[in-house]
Design a protein around this motif. Structure first.
Motif, PDB file in Angstrom:
ATOM      1  N   GLN A 128       0.837  -1.197   0.000  1.00 45.35           N
ATOM      2  CA  GLN A 128       0.000   0.000   0.000  1.00 45.35           C
ATOM      3  C   GLN A 128       0.874   1.250   0.000  1.00 45.35           C
ATOM      4  OE1 GLN A 128      -1.944   1.205   3.690  1.00 45.35           O
ATOM      5  NE2 GLN A 128      -3.894   1.359   2.601  1.00 45.35           N
ATOM      6  N   ALA A 129       1.946   1.220   0.779  1.00 45.01           N
ATOM      7  CA  ALA A 129       2.866   2.361   0.821  1.00 45.01           C
ATOM      8  C   ALA A 129       3.498   2.611  -0.547  1.00 45.01           C
ATOM      9  CB  ALA A 129       3.954   2.099   1.861  1.00 45.01           C
ATOM     10  N   TYR A 130       3.786   1.545  -1.261  1.00 49.05           N
ATOM     11  CA  TYR A 130       4.344   1.675  -2.607  1.00 49.05           C
ATOM     12  C   TYR A 130       3.384   2.437  -3.516  1.00 49.05           C
ATOM     13  CZ  TYR A 130       6.311   0.259  -7.127  1.00 49.05           C
ATOM     14  OH  TYR A 130       6.845   0.259  -8.388  1.00 49.05           O
ATOM     15  N   LEU A 131       2.094   2.140  -3.406  1.00 47.54           N
ATOM     16  CA  LEU A 131       1.086   2.832  -4.204  1.00 47.54           C
ATOM     17  C   LEU A 131       0.965   4.300  -3.794  1.00 47.54           C
ATOM     18  CD1 LEU A 131      -1.714   0.095  -4.327  1.00 47.54           C
ATOM     19  CD2 LEU A 131      -0.042   0.665  -6.102  1.00 47.54           C
ATOM     20  N   PHE A 132       1.121   4.577  -2.511  1.00 51.25           N
ATOM     21  CA  PHE A 132       1.080   5.969  -2.054  1.00 51.25           C
ATOM     22  C   PHE A 132       2.197   6.784  -2.705  1.00 51.25           C
ATOM     23  CE2 PHE A 132      -1.042   4.795   2.244  1.00 51.25           C
ATOM     24  CZ  PHE A 132      -2.276   4.797   1.627  1.00 51.25           C
ATOM     25  N   PHE A 133       3.397   6.204  -2.761  1.00 52.51           N
ATOM     26  CA  PHE A 133       4.513   6.923  -3.369  1.00 52.51           C
ATOM     27  C   PHE A 133       4.289   7.124  -4.866  1.00 52.51           C
ATOM     28  CE2 PHE A 133       7.343   6.425   0.351  1.00 52.51           C
ATOM     29  CZ  PHE A 133       7.919   7.689   0.320  1.00 52.51           C
ATOM     30  N   LEU A 134       3.707   6.140  -5.519  1.00 53.33           N
ATOM     31  CA  LEU A 134       3.388   6.311  -6.935  1.00 53.33           C
ATOM     32  C   LEU A 134       2.426   7.484  -7.133  1.00 53.33           C
ATOM     33  CD1 LEU A 134       2.907   2.641  -8.255  1.00 53.33           C
ATOM     34  CD2 LEU A 134       4.859   4.166  -8.612  1.00 53.33           C
ATOM     35  N   SER A 135       1.452   7.620  -6.216  1.00 49.80           N
ATOM     36  CA  SER A 135       0.492   8.721  -6.322  1.00 49.80           C
ATOM     37  C   SER A 135       1.154  10.076  -6.136  1.00 49.80           C
ATOM     38  CB  SER A 135      -0.636   8.540  -5.300  1.00 49.80           C
ATOM     39  OG  SER A 135      -0.177   8.785  -3.984  1.00 49.80           O
ATOM     40  N   LEU A 136       2.296  10.092  -5.429  1.00 49.04           N
ATOM     41  CA  LEU A 136       3.044  11.335  -5.218  1.00 49.04           C
ATOM     42  C   LEU A 136       4.061  11.592  -6.325  1.00 49.04           C
ATOM     43  CD1 LEU A 136       3.657  10.985  -1.360  1.00 49.04           C
ATOM     44  CD2 LEU A 136       2.124  12.616  -2.482  1.00 49.04           C
ATOM     45  N   GLY A 137       4.111  10.674  -7.296  1.00 46.45           N
ATOM     46  CA  GLY A 137       5.001  10.864  -8.434  1.00 46.45           C
ATOM     47  C   GLY A 137       6.399  10.310  -8.250  1.00 46.45           C
ATOM     48  N   TYR A 138       6.579   9.396  -7.305  1.00 39.57           N
ATOM     49  CA  TYR A 138       7.897   8.814  -7.042  1.00 39.57           C
ATOM     50  C   TYR A 138       7.825   7.293  -7.146  1.00 39.57           C
ATOM     51  CZ  TYR A 138       9.597  13.309  -5.380  1.00 39.57           C
ATOM     52  OH  TYR A 138       9.976  14.618  -5.308  1.00 39.57           O
ATOM     53  N   THR A 139       8.805   6.725  -7.829  1.00 41.32           N
ATOM     54  CA  THR A 139       8.907   5.268  -7.928  1.00 41.32           C
ATOM     55  C   THR A 139      10.092   4.819  -7.080  1.00 41.32           C
ATOM     56  OG1 THR A 139       8.022   5.286 -10.175  1.00 41.32           O
ATOM     57  CG2 THR A 139       9.167   3.297  -9.469  1.00 41.32           C
ATOM     58  N   ILE A 140       9.799   4.084  -6.028  1.00 42.17           N
ATOM     59  CA  ILE A 140      10.830   3.628  -5.090  1.00 42.17           C
ATOM     60  C   ILE A 140      10.868   2.113  -5.104  1.00 42.17           C
ATOM     61  CG2 ILE A 140      11.543   3.593  -2.665  1.00 42.17           C
ATOM     62  CD1 ILE A 140      10.131   6.207  -2.286  1.00 42.17           C
ATOM     63  N   PRO A 141      12.050   1.515  -5.226  1.00 36.21           N
ATOM     64  CA  PRO A 141      12.126   0.048  -5.159  1.00 36.21           C
ATOM     65  C   PRO A 141      11.432  -0.478  -3.903  1.00 36.21           C
ATOM     66  CG  PRO A 141      14.235   0.954  -5.827  1.00 36.21           C
ATOM     67  CD  PRO A 141      13.368   2.126  -5.434  1.00 36.21           C
TER      68      PRO A 141
END
Length: 244
Positions: A172-185
């Protein structure tokens, strides 16, 4: 996970009831320092087979496995921080925090140490008419801990469930970062966020406000993520967690 611990005492706790009580405990944990309000769910499963002390032991063991899985993931996070970023000062603070958490858990699970620590406060603060009842609950709590220690298969399943629960949550946290425009491993999230959760347990603020933001800013600065984005991520996670 909590349900199978309660079931070990012969209490037929249904999955729907377990979820209901767990959500009540989660709400109480959200608004109390150190998430201590989570213990409140134990009072919903008291019965003839499971008195207050033993009911509390199921919640305590449940939380211990959550913390052990967090510490394991945090250790991996510390190794990543040292090897990839060379930040020994941040790693030092994280290791100190993990040491404190482990020491507190060890103290909690050791009856004689807790007796010595709590006795002065017990004698000073507890009215005489309540002392026998509280002493009985204290003994029942450690009887419950001792009983659960013998259920190794159940404990192993509980640990795996804790680990799986955290890893699903970090998706879920990964999706939150995607919504903020950041792709984090994903592996950064799976090993950095447990560290942030450990900082949230420091009982100096309500709901982890302040400690959560400091931890997130420090951790994600290693990935060159702006402080504003880290704080926004923490706030979004808190709001979604509270609403759900």
């Amino acid at each position: 996970k909590w349900k199978i611990l309660v079931n070990e005492f012969g209490v037929p706790l249904k999955q729907t009831d377990a979820m209901h009580h767990w959500l009540i405990g989660l709400f109480a944990a959200t608004i109390t320092p150190g998430r201590i309000g989570d213990l409140y769910r134990a009072f919903y499963v008291r019965s003839d087979k499971l008195n207050s002390g033993k009911a509390l032991s199921t919640v305590a063991v449940d939380r211990v496995f959550d913390l052990l899985s967090l510490i394991l993931l945090s250790v991996i996070g510390v190794v990543i921080i040292l090897l990839q970023f060379g930040n020994s000062s941040l790693s030092k603070y994280i290791v100190i925090l993990m040491g404190i958490v482990i020491a507190v858990m060890g103290l909690l699970l050791h009856k004689s140490s807790m007796q010595k620590l709590a006795r002065p406060l017990f004698n000073m603060l507890v009215p005489e008419k309540y002392k026998m009842k509280l002493k009985g609950s204290f003994d029942d709590f450690y009887e419950g801990i001792k009983f659960l220690k013998t259920r190794r298969k159940t404990l192993f399943i509980s640990f795996l469930a804790s680990m799986l629960g955290w890893l699903v949550g970090y998706s879920q946290a990964y999706l939150f970062f995607l919504s903020l425009g950041y792709t984090i491993p994903y592996y950064y999230l799976a090993t950095f966020l447990p560290i942030e959760v450990l900082f949230n347990l420091v009982p100096i603020t309500v709901s982890g406000f302040g400690t959560r933001e400091i931890a997130l800013v420090a951790l994600f600065s290693l990935l060159s993520i702006p402080a504003a984005v880290a704080v926004s991520f923490g706030f979004i996670g808190y709001v979604f967690g509270t609403l759900v």
